[in-house]
Write a protein that holds these residues in place. Structure first.
Motif, PDB file in Angstrom:
ATOM      1  N   VAL A  18      11.112  -4.122   0.943  1.00  0.00           N
ATOM      2  CA  VAL A  18       9.937  -3.520   1.576  1.00  0.00           C
ATOM      3  C   VAL A  18      10.015  -3.641   3.094  1.00  0.00           C
ATOM      4  N   GLY A  19      10.041  -2.506   3.779  1.00  0.00           N
ATOM      5  CA  GLY A  19       9.914  -2.505   5.227  1.00  0.00           C
ATOM      6  C   GLY A  19       8.454  -2.694   5.600  1.00  0.00           C
ATOM      7  N   THR A  20       8.153  -3.788   6.297  1.00  0.00           N
ATOM      8  CA  THR A  20       6.762  -4.118   6.589  1.00  0.00           C
ATOM      9  C   THR A  20       6.290  -3.565   7.928  1.00  0.00           C
ATOM     10  N   GLY A  21       7.143  -2.812   8.628  1.00  0.00           N
ATOM     11  CA  GLY A  21       6.726  -2.276   9.904  1.00  0.00           C
ATOM     12  C   GLY A  21       6.603  -3.365  10.949  1.00  0.00           C
ATOM     13  N   PRO A  22       5.799  -3.134  12.002  1.00  0.00           N
ATOM     14  CA  PRO A  22       5.713  -4.107  13.090  1.00  0.00           C
ATOM     15  C   PRO A  22       4.972  -5.388  12.734  1.00  0.00           C
ATOM     16  N   GLY A  23       4.218  -5.393  11.641  1.00  0.00           N
ATOM     17  CA  GLY A  23       3.578  -6.628  11.218  1.00  0.00           C
ATOM     18  C   GLY A  23       2.095  -6.522  10.987  1.00  0.00           C
ATOM     19  N   ASP A  24       1.445  -5.510  11.526  1.00  0.00           N
ATOM     20  CA  ASP A  24       0.036  -5.259  11.272  1.00  0.00           C
ATOM     21  C   ASP A  24      -0.075  -4.511   9.944  1.00  0.00           C
ATOM     22  N   LEU A  25      -0.924  -4.979   9.028  1.00  0.00           N
ATOM     23  CA  LEU A  25      -1.035  -4.322   7.728  1.00  0.00           C
ATOM     24  C   LEU A  25      -1.439  -2.861   7.864  1.00  0.00           C
ATOM     25  N   LEU A  26      -2.184  -2.525   8.912  1.00  0.00           N
ATOM     26  CA  LEU A  26      -2.585  -1.130   9.119  1.00  0.00           C
ATOM     27  C   LEU A  26      -1.386  -0.230   9.447  1.00  0.00           C
ATOM     28  N   GLN A  27      -0.283  -0.823   9.849  1.00  0.00           N
ATOM     29  CA  GLN A  27       0.914  -0.053  10.181  1.00  0.00           C
ATOM     30  C   GLN A  27       1.907   0.003   9.018  1.00  0.00           C
ATOM     31  N   MET A  28       1.534  -0.546   7.866  1.00  0.00           N
ATOM     32  CA  MET A  28       2.384  -0.460   6.680  1.00  0.00           C
ATOM     33  C   MET A  28       2.035   0.792   5.890  1.00  0.00           C
ATOM     34  N   THR A  29       3.018   1.338   5.200  1.00  0.00           N
ATOM     35  CA  THR A  29       2.759   2.523   4.390  1.00  0.00           C
ATOM     36  C   THR A  29       2.001   2.144   3.125  1.00  0.00           C
ATOM     37  N   ARG A  31       2.777   2.997   0.225  1.00  0.00           N
ATOM     38  CA  ARG A  31       3.793   2.650  -0.785  1.00  0.00           C
ATOM     39  C   ARG A  31       4.233   1.195  -0.628  1.00  0.00           C
ATOM     40  N   ALA A  32       4.391   0.736   0.604  1.00  0.00           N
ATOM     41  CA  ALA A  32       4.789  -0.649   0.828  1.00  0.00           C
ATOM     42  C   ALA A  32       3.707  -1.607   0.348  1.00  0.00           C
ATOM     43  N   LEU A  33       2.456  -1.299   0.645  1.00  0.00           N
ATOM     44  CA  LEU A  33       1.351  -2.141   0.188  1.00  0.00           C
ATOM     45  C   LEU A  33       1.277  -2.167  -1.338  1.00  0.00           C
ATOM     46  N   LYS A  34       1.518  -1.017  -1.972  1.00  0.00           N
ATOM     47  CA  LYS A  34       1.483  -0.941  -3.432  1.00  0.00           C
ATOM     48  C   LYS A  34       2.594  -1.795  -4.043  1.00  0.00           C
ATOM     49  N   ALA A  35       3.783  -1.757  -3.435  1.00  0.00           N
ATOM     50  CA  ALA A  35       4.897  -2.548  -3.954  1.00  0.00           C
ATOM     51  C   ALA A  35       4.595  -4.038  -3.860  1.00  0.00           C
ATOM     52  N   LEU A  36       4.018  -4.476  -2.749  1.00  0.00           N
ATOM     53  CA  LEU A  36       3.649  -5.884  -2.632  1.00  0.00           C
ATOM     54  C   LEU A  36       2.589  -6.244  -3.659  1.00  0.00           C
ATOM     55  N   GLY A  37       1.670  -5.320  -3.906  1.00  0.00           N
ATOM     56  CA  GLY A  37       0.640  -5.570  -4.908  1.00  0.00           C
ATOM     57  C   GLY A  37       1.207  -5.693  -6.306  1.00  0.00           C
ATOM     58  N   GLU A  38       2.255  -4.936  -6.620  1.00  0.00           N
ATOM     59  CA  GLU A  38       2.855  -4.962  -7.952  1.00  0.00           C
ATOM     60  C   GLU A  38       3.721  -6.196  -8.189  1.00  0.00           C
ATOM     61  N   ALA A  39       4.211  -6.798  -7.122  1.00  0.00           N
ATOM     62  CA  ALA A  39       5.222  -7.850  -7.252  1.00  0.00           C
ATOM     63  C   ALA A  39       4.644  -9.139  -7.840  1.00  0.00           C
ATOM     64  N   ASP A  40       5.422  -9.755  -8.709  1.00  0.00           N
ATOM     65  CA  ASP A  40       5.101 -11.089  -9.202  1.00  0.00           C
ATOM     66  C   ASP A  40       5.550 -12.148  -8.207  1.00  0.00           C
ATOM     67  N   CYS A  41       6.631 -11.838  -7.492  1.00  0.00           N
ATOM     68  CA  CYS A  41       7.270 -12.788  -6.596  1.00  0.00           C
ATOM     69  C   CYS A  41       7.615 -12.061  -5.306  1.00  0.00           C
ATOM     70  N   VAL A  42       7.364 -12.706  -4.170  1.00  0.00           N
ATOM     71  CA  VAL A  42       7.696 -12.135  -2.860  1.00  0.00           C
ATOM     72  C   VAL A  42       8.604 -13.119  -2.146  1.00  0.00           C
ATOM     73  N   GLU A  53       0.580 -12.142   4.899  1.00  0.00           N
ATOM     74  CA  GLU A  53      -0.044 -13.206   4.101  1.00  0.00           C
ATOM     75  C   GLU A  53      -1.237 -12.750   3.271  1.00  0.00           C
ATOM     76  N   PRO A  54      -2.088 -11.827   3.760  1.00  0.00           N
ATOM     77  CA  PRO A  54      -3.208 -11.396   2.914  1.00  0.00           C
ATOM     78  C   PRO A  54      -2.792 -10.731   1.611  1.00  0.00           C
ATOM     79  N   MET A  55      -1.546 -10.252   1.526  1.00  0.00           N
ATOM     80  CA  MET A  55      -1.073  -9.582   0.319  1.00  0.00           C
ATOM     81  C   MET A  55      -0.418 -10.542  -0.669  1.00  0.00           C
ATOM     82  N   LEU A  56      -0.373 -11.834  -0.353  1.00  0.00           N
ATOM     83  CA  LEU A  56       0.432 -12.762  -1.150  1.00  0.00           C
ATOM     84  C   LEU A  56      -0.375 -13.623  -2.116  1.00  0.00           C
ATOM     85  N   ALA A  57      -1.676 -13.464  -2.142  1.00  0.00           N
ATOM     86  CA  ALA A  57      -2.504 -14.318  -2.994  1.00  0.00           C
ATOM     87  C   ALA A  57      -2.116 -14.169  -4.464  1.00  0.00           C
TER      88      ALA A  57
END
Length: 264
Positions: A18-29, A31-42, A53-57
């Protein structure tokens, strides 16, 4: 011609890079946010994990340090045999990121794990937007890191790039371990470009502590201390100019060429 779909033969696991962009969640696609949401492990370098970090809970998080990229790729592929795993990579994973080593390890191991590369905003694009429009046409990106590429080869490529007189974007410009690589790059630029050539630097683009510097090739040496590994450096081409108002530099513009065809 080979036409295929990147799917696991057993469909049990998957690895997202997953390319996270510059680091601000608003700058992520999305699709990238969805992939992090689907993941069991990051899994990823600690710096980039902290930015998302907000996507890792509720997920297993595996932190890795710089210089452990091969081990990280191998571990991610192993975990993805029967789990959904996301490997985070800053900017775009395919531009000085983790995509290539993940695919190389996958190729050599013969794994059947499905791997999907999810693009992100690379630093040249995100930082460029903070400067205005320094890259509106052809340009070159170069990394000054000599950890994987010999310094002599970097300098050879820089010489060829600056000969083209198009904008050049320098990734990994200046670290504590190699502070003189930027000096060498600027010296090569001066062989082929006038001292009035615009130079822009963005530090921490779209992150806390963001800073901007606009100067010229003549004056840039006085600002080297401003540049670090969280910075990206733009050295303009033959048509690049600084857009100024009465009080300050508003940005950097590299004309696309409309002025040669239209009146405006």
């Amino acid at each position: 011609m080979v036409v295929s779909r990147l799917q696991s033969h057993d469909n049990r696991g998957k690895l997202y890079v997953v390319g996270t962009g510059p680091g601000d969640l608003l700058q992520m696609t999305p699709r990238a946010l969805k992939a992090l949401g689907e993941a069991d492990c990051v899994i990823g370098n600690g710096f980039y994990l902290d930015l998302v970090e907000p996507m890792l809970a509720g997920k297993e998080v595996i932190r890795s340090s710089m210089g452990k990229e091969v081990d990280r790729a191998s571990r991610a592929l192993e975990l993805a045999r029967d789990r959904v795993v996301a490997m985070v990579s800053g900017g775009d994973a395919g531009v000085y990121g983790m995509a290539s080593i993940v695919l190389e390890v996958a190729e050599r191991s013969g794994t059947t794990v499905a791997v999907e590369i999810i693009p992100g905003i690379t630093a040249a694009v995100s930082a460029g937007a903070r400067l205005g429009s320094p890259l509106s046409g052809d340009y070159v990106t170069m990394s000054l890191s000599d950890l994987l590429t010999p310094r002599e080869e970097i300098e050879r490529r820089l010489d060829l790039a600056f000969r083209m007189r198009v904008p050049v974007v320098l990734y990994n410009p200046r670290s504590r371990g190699r502070p003189h690589n930027l000096d060498a790059a600027v010296a090569i630029a001066r062989r082929h470009l006038p001292e009035t050539t615009p130079v822009g630097v963005i530090k921490n683009a779209y992150r806390e502590g963001e800073e901007r510097l606009i100067t010229t090739l003549r004056e840039f040496n006085d600002h080297f201390a401003f540049v670090d590994m969280h910075s990206i450096v733009f050295i303009g081409g033959e048509e690049t100019r600084i857009w100024r108002d009465e009080t300050d530099a508003r940005g950097i513009i590299t004309p696309r060429g409309y002025h040669r065809k239209y009146v405006y």
